[in-house]
Scaffold this motif. Structure first.
Motif, short mmCIF file in Angstrom:
data_model
loop_
_atom_site.label_atom_id
_atom_site.label_comp_id
_atom_site.label_asym_id
_atom_site.label_seq_id
_atom_site.Cartn_x
_atom_site.Cartn_y
_atom_site.Cartn_z
N LEU A 1 40.28 9.55 29.21
CA LEU A 1 39.28 10.73 28.93
C LEU A 1 40.02 11.76 28.10
CD1 LEU A 1 37.07 12.40 30.71
CD2 LEU A 1 38.97 13.32 32.09
N VAL A 2 39.19 12.22 27.05
CA VAL A 2 39.84 12.93 26.06
C VAL A 2 39.13 14.48 26.12
CG1 VAL A 2 39.76 13.39 23.65
CG2 VAL A 2 40.00 10.97 24.46
N PHE A 3 40.02 15.41 25.92
CA PHE A 3 39.36 16.87 25.94
C PHE A 3 39.37 17.59 24.46
CE2 PHE A 3 39.85 21.38 27.12
CZ PHE A 3 38.70 21.48 28.01
N HIS A 4 38.56 17.82 24.10
CA HIS A 4 38.54 18.22 22.72
C HIS A 4 37.45 19.61 22.51
CE1 HIS A 4 37.07 18.03 18.22
NE2 HIS A 4 38.10 18.30 18.32
N ARG A 5 37.89 20.75 22.00
CA ARG A 5 36.90 21.78 21.89
C ARG A 5 36.17 22.20 23.08
NH1 ARG A 5 34.62 20.83 15.62
NH2 ARG A 5 36.73 21.47 14.80
N GLY A 6 36.98 22.22 24.26
CA GLY A 6 36.41 22.96 25.64
C GLY A 6 35.35 21.72 26.37
N VAL A 7 35.28 20.53 25.71
CA VAL A 7 34.58 19.71 26.42
C VAL A 7 35.04 18.27 26.50
CG1 VAL A 7 32.27 20.77 25.95
CG2 VAL A 7 33.21 18.83 24.36
N PHE A 8 34.86 17.11 27.40
CA PHE A 8 35.29 15.84 27.30
C PHE A 8 34.56 15.07 26.27
CE2 PHE A 8 35.66 17.25 32.06
CZ PHE A 8 37.32 17.33 32.04
N ARG A 9 35.23 14.27 25.83
CA ARG A 9 34.70 13.30 24.85
C ARG A 9 34.89 11.93 24.93
NH1 ARG A 9 31.91 16.89 21.14
NH2 ARG A 9 33.32 18.67 20.83
N ARG A 10 34.32 11.14 24.26
CA ARG A 10 34.44 9.69 24.28
C ARG A 10 35.15 9.01 23.06
NH1 ARG A 10 32.33 6.64 28.68
NH2 ARG A 10 31.25 7.92 30.13
N LEU A 11 36.01 8.12 22.92
CA LEU A 11 36.67 7.55 21.98
C LEU A 11 35.36 6.79 21.32
CD1 LEU A 11 40.24 6.37 22.85
CD2 LEU A 11 39.56 8.66 21.55
N VAL A 12 35.13 6.71 20.13
CA VAL A 12 34.07 6.00 19.48
C VAL A 12 34.66 4.75 18.84
CG1 VAL A 12 32.48 6.03 17.32
CG2 VAL A 12 32.90 7.72 18.71
N PRO A 13 34.54 3.50 19.19
CA PRO A 13 35.10 2.33 18.86
C PRO A 13 34.82 1.95 17.22
CG PRO A 13 33.33 2.03 19.97
CD PRO A 13 33.23 3.08 20.01
#
Length: 197
Positions: free
Chosen positions: A185-197
């Motif tokens: 689980l990645v947190f970036h600029r106030g929201v959760f993100r997914r890693l892009v393969p």
């Protein structure tokens, strides 16, 4: 103070604290910027800029004997390989931290990309954070190990330092492991993100 003058002051400071002869001039104060030289800093701008740095998310858990306690944390990180140490930061106003401190141990549950809702539950105040969050005791400290967490790090509290409005907690790793190969689980600029393969 220019770079050369600051460097000279640093050298005098180090010499003074590493065996200066008796009768030498008093040690200089080592500073780079006076308080009145600092620019005012807008907290919203501070959060906005630092929010551009993506982080993982962990839930720090413990059981102080009165039941499980935990909070969401995006400041968990490795610190040292020898000895094995990790670190996290917690706000001084946290109502969960005193329970973890009393336990003297904790488990850092690294969350997976599908655990955003679990993270939100542990970030909330005044709720039963463990409702609907299956867990079992971690192997070394007995702290709650959350089901579905792709990795966990089981620790004893090694040191606690002050850091402004936060505490810096250093944990000595007693056991650790991974479960499966899920994405974090990645947190970036106030929201959760997914890693892009």
């Amino acid at each position: 103070m220019g770079h050369a003058a600051m460097a000279a002051t640093a050298v005098r400071y180090l010499r003074c604290h590493t065996g200066a002869p008796s009768g030498a001039a008093p040690c200089p104060a080592l500073r780079a910027v006076r308080e009145d030289e600092r620019l005012p800093l807008d907290p919203a701008e501070f959060r906005r800029v630092l929010g551009t740095f993506p982080t993982g998310v962990a839930v720090i858990t413990a059981d102080d004997g009165s039941g499980p306690a935990g909070f969401a944390c995006q400041s968990f990180s490795s610190l040292s390989l020898d000895p094995p140490l990790v670190v996290f930061m917690v706000g001084r106003t946290s109502t969960t931290w005193p329970r973890i401190a009393r336990a003297g141990v904790f488990c850092a549950n690294v969350l997976g990309e599908d655990q955003g809702e679990l993270c939100r539950n542990f970030a909330a105040s005044g709720t039963d954070k463990f409702a609907g969050a299956p867990h079992r005791p971690s192997p070394a400290t007995g702290s709650p190990l959350l089901a579905g967490a792709p990795a966990w790090v089981d620790c004893t509290i090694h040191q606690v330092h002050t850091g402004g409005d936060h505490l810096i907690v250093v944990g000595r790793v007693e056991a650790l492991g991974t479960v499966g190969a899920g994405e974090p689980l990645v947190f970036h600029r106030g929201v959760f993100r997914r890693l892009v393969p």
